[in-house]
Design a protein around this motif. Structure first.
Motif: not given
Length: 171
Positions: A128-149
């Motif tokens: 909302r505007l520039s306030f992001a939702s709290r999320q996390a992503y693990l990236i390996r070899d340029g691909k997302i391997v895990w995420l937490d919405y």
């Protein structure tokens, strides 16, 4: 007669969070050049090529939940880096605010300033505007391997480390 303020808010997108299609495990991680807390450009493609990357999004620097999340990662930083993880935090805060946040809490990792929300949108992070939702992503070899919405504040590091173990065991 409709309320002109409500019409204006809707036209400006203020009535709801902006959300692109969320990324999923297996998707390519967005590659772009961003600006860190020191005003330096960071090429995410180069960062991803160096090993596993944790990209986490938070609403606002130096607020209680965001501080708990950052300090969780700070306190586990040695364990994360020993596991080959590069940590990058992202919010819509200015470079100056990110720098102050990093210095105040002695955060040893990169903080990205995303005031125009381009990185948030590339990852599909609701904001909302520039306030992001709290999320996390693990990236390996340029691909997302895990995420937490719904990334945790106090457990962010523990969650990422557990996920890293799971994806490493599954490799």
């Amino acid at each position: 007669m409709k309320n002109p303020l409500l019409i204006l808010a809707g036209a400006l997108g203020l009535s709801s969070a902006v959300q692109a299609e969320p990324l999923k495990v297996g998707d390519d991680a967005p590659v772009m050049v961003v600006v860190n807390q020191d005003g330096e450009e960071v090429d995410l493609g180069n960062v991803y090529a160096e090993g596993t990357t944790l990209v986490y999004f938070y609403p606002k620097a130096d607020t209680p939940g965001c501080t708990a999340q950052a300090c969780s990662l700070r306190d586990a930083y040695t364990e994360l880096t020993d596991a080959g993880v590069t940590v990058i935090g992202v919010s819509g805060d200015s470079v100056k605010s990110q720098k102050a946040f990093a210095e105040k809490y002695k955060l040893p990792f990169t903080l990205v300033s995303d005031p125009d929300s381009k990185l948030m949108e590339a990852f599909g992070v609701p904001h909302r505007l520039s306030f992001a939702s709290r999320q996390a992503y693990l990236i390996r070899d340029g691909k997302i391997v895990w995420l937490d919405y719904k990334a945790s504040t106090k457990q962010q590091a523990a969650d990422a480390l557990a996920a890293l173990k799971d994806v490493s065991d599954g490799s």
